[in-house]
Design a protein around this motif. Structure first.
Motif, mmCIF file in Angstrom:
data_model
loop_
_atom_site.group_PDB
_atom_site.id
_atom_site.type_symbol
_atom_site.label_atom_id
_atom_site.label_comp_id
_atom_site.label_asym_id
_atom_site.label_seq_id
_atom_site.Cartn_x
_atom_site.Cartn_y
_atom_site.Cartn_z
ATOM 1 N N UNK A 139 0.612 -1.271 -0.431
ATOM 2 C CA UNK A 139 0.032 0.215 0.063
ATOM 3 C C UNK A 139 1.066 1.203 0.056
ATOM 4 N N UNK A 140 1.574 0.922 0.644
ATOM 5 C CA UNK A 140 2.539 2.924 0.897
ATOM 6 C C UNK A 140 3.497 2.283 -0.034
ATOM 7 N N UNK A 141 3.389 1.772 -1.028
ATOM 8 C CA UNK A 141 4.245 1.965 -2.236
ATOM 9 C C UNK A 141 3.592 2.571 -3.036
ATOM 10 N N UNK A 142 2.060 2.158 -3.565
ATOM 11 C CA UNK A 142 0.928 2.702 -4.427
ATOM 12 C C UNK A 142 1.056 4.093 -3.963
ATOM 13 N N UNK A 143 0.480 4.565 -2.886
ATOM 14 C CA UNK A 143 0.910 5.494 -2.207
ATOM 15 C C UNK A 143 1.593 6.387 -2.277
ATOM 16 N N UNK A 144 2.910 6.083 -2.693
ATOM 17 C CA UNK A 144 4.269 6.839 -2.715
ATOM 18 C C UNK A 144 4.017 7.115 -4.496
ATOM 19 N N UNK A 145 3.959 6.207 -5.600
ATOM 20 C CA UNK A 145 3.340 6.144 -7.099
ATOM 21 C C UNK A 145 2.404 7.166 -7.789
ATOM 22 N N UNK A 146 2.378 8.170 -7.158
ATOM 23 C CA UNK A 146 2.025 9.196 -7.644
ATOM 24 C C UNK A 146 1.564 10.453 -6.702
ATOM 25 N N UNK A 147 1.527 11.392 -7.356
ATOM 26 C CA UNK A 147 1.633 12.742 -6.401
ATOM 27 C C UNK A 147 0.228 13.941 -6.733
ATOM 28 N N UNK A 148 -0.076 14.456 -7.789
ATOM 29 C CA UNK A 148 -0.846 15.384 -7.826
ATOM 30 C C UNK A 148 -2.363 15.017 -7.721
ATOM 31 N N UNK A 149 -2.378 13.705 -7.807
ATOM 32 C CA UNK A 149 -3.798 12.982 -7.678
ATOM 33 C C UNK A 149 -4.569 13.227 -6.561
ATOM 34 N N UNK A 150 -3.224 13.172 -5.793
ATOM 35 C CA UNK A 150 -3.632 13.356 -3.956
ATOM 36 C C UNK A 150 -4.533 14.075 -3.984
ATOM 37 N N UNK A 151 -3.848 15.350 -4.441
ATOM 38 C CA UNK A 151 -3.844 16.898 -4.007
ATOM 39 C C UNK A 151 -5.347 17.308 -3.474
ATOM 40 N N UNK A 152 -5.522 17.837 -2.551
ATOM 41 C CA UNK A 152 -6.542 18.204 -2.149
ATOM 42 C C UNK A 152 -7.849 17.440 -2.116
ATOM 43 N N UNK A 153 -7.881 16.394 -2.035
ATOM 44 C CA UNK A 153 -8.612 15.118 -1.942
ATOM 45 C C UNK A 153 -8.648 14.852 -0.352
ATOM 46 N N UNK A 154 -9.863 14.777 -0.325
ATOM 47 C CA UNK A 154 -9.954 13.422 1.154
ATOM 48 C C UNK A 154 -9.803 12.334 1.591
ATOM 49 N N UNK A 155 -9.479 12.249 2.138
ATOM 50 C CA UNK A 155 -9.521 10.335 2.257
ATOM 51 C C UNK A 155 -9.765 9.863 3.635
ATOM 52 N N UNK A 156 -10.341 9.139 3.169
ATOM 53 C CA UNK A 156 -11.132 8.357 4.597
ATOM 54 C C UNK A 156 -10.317 7.600 4.844
ATOM 55 N N UNK A 157 -10.343 6.458 6.109
ATOM 56 C CA UNK A 157 -9.893 5.337 6.314
ATOM 57 C C UNK A 157 -10.244 4.442 6.918
#
Ligand SMILES: Cc1cc2nc3c(=O)[nH]c(=O)nc-3n(C[C@H](O)[C@H](O)[C@H](O)COP(=O)(O)O)c2cc1C
Length: 197
Positions: free
Chosen positions: A87-105
């Protein structure tokens, strides 16, 4: 009719025989019940698996799947008090797609219900310019609670989880709307500034 907000549901495990599918099935049904559309982002999908070794075509596919979503929900187990490495690798693989988005866990595991993994994720996700929801949904020993299709087997247990999810979905909706307005009002990144992480 207003267009439904679309949430990327990201799975945390690629293990053969993983419990992840059951918790993800439940989460997806719940999000759809609360009015969201969903798009599954599964690191075990053969098209995305090579993300784990930095394959550029696979990373590009991941980027496309994550593009233009209104927010994300991560459904993950806890491994040794943290999120799984996949999961960490997947998260680290993209940048701008995360920006200013909400994330629920949404987490699961042994006695801890995955809570330490969820808290560890907050630090990582802040670095990627996301807003994590304060409210989480977590399951201790999900193998005792869910059938193969992600239906909860005990009605009282199901009612408690659905109540937690109702608050979670309300907060997610609030942040989705707030951040969508904010992104439209002005660019998140300063104009003229080079885009770095
Ligand atoms: C190497 C390893 C470490 C684990 N560490 C934890 C842990 O720290 N806390 C916890 O609650 N569960 C822990 N577990 C239990 C997992 O969360 C549980 O097996 C879960 O089902 C794994 O998710 P998956 O089946 O979707 O891969 C661990 C399991 C393994 C295999």
């Amino acid at each position: 009719m207003a267009e439904r907000r679309c949430i990327g549901v990201i799975l945390g495990s690629i293990r053969e025989g993983r419990i992840n599918d059951r918790v993800a099935f439940w989460t997806i049904r719940q999000l759809e019940y609360h009015g969201f559309a969903t798009r599954v982002i599964d690191p075990a999908d053969p098209a995305l698996l090579p993300v784990q070794i930095g394959n550029t075509a696979a990373v590009e596919r991941l980027r496309k799947r994550m593009a233009n979503l209104d927010g994300f929900v991560i459904v993950t187990p806890e491994y040794n008090h943290a999120e799984p490495g996949w999961l960490k690798t997947l998260i680290d693989s993209v940048v701008g797609e995360w920006w200013a988005r909400p994330v629920g866990l949404v987490g699961y595991g042994g006695i801890s219900g995955g809570l330490r993994a969820l808290e560890a994720l907050r630090i990582i996700l802040a670095e990627l310019h996301t807003v994590t929801l304060r409210d989480t949904v977590s399951f201790a020993s999900p193998w005792r609670r869910f059938d193969e299709m992600g239906h909860m087997t005990d009605p009282d247990d199901a009612a408690a989880a659905e109540a937690a999810m109702a608050i979670f979905a309300h907060r997610l909706d609030w942040w989705v709307e707030a951040l969508a307005h904010a992104r439209h009002a002005r660019p998140y990144h300063p104009e003229g500034e080079e885009r770095i992480t």
